[in-house]
Every structure is written in structure tokens, then in C-alpha cells.
Design an enzyme around this catalytic site. Sequence first.
Site, PDB file in Angstrom:
ATOM      1  N   HIS A  47      39.444  15.483  33.151  1.00 43.72           N
ATOM      2  CA  HIS A  47      39.226  14.036  33.225  1.00 43.72           C
ATOM      3  C   HIS A  47      40.067  13.417  34.344  1.00 43.72           C
ATOM      4  CE1 HIS A  47      38.584  14.626  28.630  1.00 43.72           C
ATOM      5  NE2 HIS A  47      37.459  14.881  29.302  1.00 43.72           N
ATOM      6  N   PRO A  48      39.996  13.948  35.573  1.00 39.40           N
ATOM      7  CA  PRO A  48      40.802  13.373  36.656  1.00 39.40           C
ATOM      8  C   PRO A  48      40.400  11.935  36.936  1.00 39.40           C
ATOM      9  CG  PRO A  48      39.131  14.839  37.555  1.00 39.40           C
ATOM     10  CD  PRO A  48      39.089  15.010  36.060  1.00 39.40           C
TER      11      PRO A  48
END
Length: 581
Positions: free
Chosen positions: A509-510
Site C-alpha cells: 500500500h505505498p
Amino acid sequence: MGRQRFGPGSRLGRPLILEMAFTDRSESCRPVRAATDRWHTRRCPLFPTLRSVTLRPGKATSEQADAMSRKTNVVIAGAGSGGCVLAARLSELPDVNVLLVEAGPVYLDERLPADIENGRQNSMKAHDWGYRHLPRRPAPRLPMPRGRVLGGSSSVNTCIALRGQPWDYDEWADLGLTEWGWDACLPWFRRMERDLDFDNEWHGQEGPLPIRRHRPEELNPWQAAFLEATDILGYPSCADSNDPTTTGAGPHAMNKLSGKRISAAIAWLSPEVRRRPNLRIEGGVTVDRIRWQGSRACGIDVLRNGGRDVIEADEVVIAAGAIATPGILLRSGIGHEDDLKRIGVAPRIRREVGRRLLDHPGTAIFFEPIRPDLFRPDDALIQTVLRYSSSMDGKPNDMLLQPGSKLDVPGLPTMDKFILMAAVGKPKDEGRVVYRSADPLERPRIDSLFFRSEEDLGKALEAMEIAVALSETAPMRRLAKPLAPPGLAHHRPRLLRAWVKRFCDSGYHPSGTAMMGLEGDRTAVADSRGRVFECEGLRIADGSLLPTMTTANIHLTILMMAERIADWMKAELAGVADAAA
């Protein structure tokens, strides 16, 4: 002899008529849209009786000619979740020409590849950017899967549809982004969804994205045992993890139907939307940098068809994702002076790009099924979740613990192992995305650097203790025995601490690499509506904008943000059109 005539679009202002002559009348094929005026003919093994190909300008309908002869009003760089939403919503304005470009393939009318369609597990290789990240030092770099295809990572992910908590968004409002409080965001979450299970104050029924939860009879044995175990340990049952008044364990809200992934591309770019004459979608287009006219963005430089090209536009939206968007900005002269100097680009706008990477750090313990028949490779990877509050934060539902029905490692075959995975929902640690040259084809260095803070590490250790306790209940012991880390029964605290620090990874989930904020804050790149500071005609509409991490998977958050940014843009574009009229 049979003959097929097709009329794909052309940038020349007229359609191109493609005539294919066959020696066998039974041969047929479907037309494809031309992404360029440069056509190449080669021998095609699919059509062994193909005798000749003729390409000539044809007559356009008035609607086609009008759309093709006008300059692009909005170019959207990146067809991930944000880009798909923007393209669908902005093209609702018939007088606004929208071009959506994507580096990966664009599957429109044809059947989707199996890895894109299959929502039971992630696609980690066939449609991937090939990024790698550093979870900790010292440690090897691990894959960071990111979707390189129409729909972006929404076309390859696990289909988890969580919103996070109201306090996530109220935290944004407290930072001065007053338009992003929970009360302002909830109507947009409702607008974009079609919840098939709940019809109440929290959920919508008319949006493009279907959301449902697995029924008890649909759960595979490991997932069902997990819910039994959480009940034994006293966690409350939770039927709807997107109801902000709830906590505990239950089925995940997910955007898949009958095992098929409903990506942003499928949900927002329906056949009806794609038929709009003012919307074009092109694949195989890698964005290099933004073009400027003074302080105004006026298009993008791209790589396509083996060479460089220019796309001119009145407005530019960067929606390439939290890893690629920083590269485009830096190559365009937007970033910290040291980072721009490293890649040899003159500074234009001095803001901090890529110097702050948010993500959910995770860790896991692994189990061996006690019988081979308990492992079913076609089962869904994840179906259930436990949301709970850590003892050291005081914020509700800041932790997630979920069972994995198989072990998927990028680049390796699916392994017959069970997992219990934990994610820290509100981490303190931040990483970096570092670009080392101005080459648009070079991958960046991604340094996640998890669990440097004792608070994040403590939350993960607490989660692993809960995971061990769950695994020791009868429902889970009937199915599997602990595999790794070994020796938990005798050296748990010391062993778990060493294990978490060594075996941790990204939740994929950057975000937060070009965050929105207040103009006086040099770490902020854009304002609360995604408009990049110190220039005109340029916006960001992807996970790069997140000012802080939400306590859940970020897919729905990005979709909601894109819906709001599109609405603001539509109001501005409609005003321009009215003024011109």
C-alpha cells in the site's frame, strides 16, 4: 475470397479504413483502435489465409471528426484506480476531450487474461512493474507488486474493500485539509459503491463498484476456523467491517463477484463509457515528463511505438501511483533540490517528492496443513479479517489480523502453506523512493525501512502474540501445525521479536510520496484538491497525495479521493466551457 473492412480512429481527423482480404471467406477478425497513425504490416500466424492489407483514410462521422480534430483538454497520465475514475467522470462533460494513457496493456473488448480476472489471488508477475523494496536493514530486497495494466493495481490486488476509520480522515482535516474530514468523505464512499449486503446510512446502492462479503458457506476451512478461533478468544463478531461503529472479526468487504475481480477499469470504464467520442484510452505509453509553457503544464512527453512523442493538452493529471508519480514529477523539475541535482534536472518547483513513503508494514507466521487435502489452491487467498485496537495507541481498529489460505510469493508457484498475517494500520515509520537518473525506464530504489520505531515493532509483536493464541485454539489446531518460526512454545517473546524484525514485508500500500497539504509546508506538493503548488494546469490524483496513512487497505480511499477531485475538476471545466460559449 472474403474481405473485412474496419475503421479505427486516427489522429488525422478521419478514421482509417483497414481492408483485409482473405483467400478463405471463413476467416474473420475484430477491429482494434489505432493508437498511432504509423501502421506496420507483418505476416500474422492467426490468419494464414490473409492475402493483403490496405489502409486508407475514410470518411468520419461528424461526431468522430469533431472529437478527433480538437486538442486534448485533459490528459491523464496513468490508468490505475485514480486515472480510471477521472477518465470516466471528466468525459461525462461532452465538450471535454479526455485522453487516458497507460504504460501497460489495455484490455477493452477482449476477454481478460486469467490473472487479471481471477480475484481469488493477486497477480504478481504477468502485469507487474517489477519493483523491489527494502523492508529493513540488513535484509534482501523483496518484490513490490504494482499493476502495469489498465486499472493499475486494482487489476491485480486482493480485492479488499476497506475504507479505514473516521478518525483517519478527521486527522487530515486537523492538518488543515478541512475538505477531507469524515463527514465530507462519507457521501463519496456511498456514491461510488453498490453494496450488495447492506443498505443503511453507511452504504450506497447505485455506484459503479459492487461490494459484497463471503457468506459462511463460502468460507474455506482455514478462514472459517479463524472466525471460530476469534470467537473463542472473545473478539466480537463483525458482519460489516465498513460500519465505523463496529470492531472485531468477520468477512472482508470485497470488490469481486463469483471470484472475478471488479477493478476500477471494469467498474468505471464500462462499454458505454468507452464508447464516448470524447474519451480515448491508449496503452503502451510510458510517461517521461510534463511539458511546460511558462509556469503552466501544457502536455506530456512520452515513449510509445519505440520512440519519443508529445501529447499536448490544456490540463495534465498525474495518476501513475505512489512509486511512478514521483519519477514523473522529478523529471519535470518538481522536487527537492538535492534529488533533482542527482538526476541532472534543473529545479522548477522546490517541493519534497518521494522523500516520504507511507505503507503498512506486515509480518506473519506460517503453518503446515495436517492433511494434503486441506490445501486447495483455487481457494481465495483472504476472506476474513480481525480488526482490533492495539494496547499502545488508544485509537480504534488500528490493527488488522487476517488468515491466508495459501502462500503466494511473487515469482514463485503458490505454496501449500497457511498463514496468519498482521498489519500495523497506523505506522510511525516512513520510507523513501529514490530516483537515481532521469531515465523514464529506470526503476527507482524503494526503501521501506519498517519497524525502526519501538511503537510499530511493539504493535507487530502484540499482533503476533494474538496470532499464536488463535493458532492454539481447537478449530485451528485441527487444520494445521506451526511451521515458522520454529520453537514458539518455548521461546516466544525473544523469538517473536527476532522473527518480526527479520521477516517483515510491505502490505503493498505505498502512498504519500507527493502529499497534499498547506502551501506553506514545503513537504506538501499539492493542495487539498490535488493541484500542484506554484504552477497551473497540473494535478495529482492517486495514492501519492495521502497526507497520513489510513488504517486499512488504501484502494477505496484512492477511489473516493479521485471521485472528489474529478467533481472539482468538472466544476472548473464546465465553468470554462460556459465562459467560452
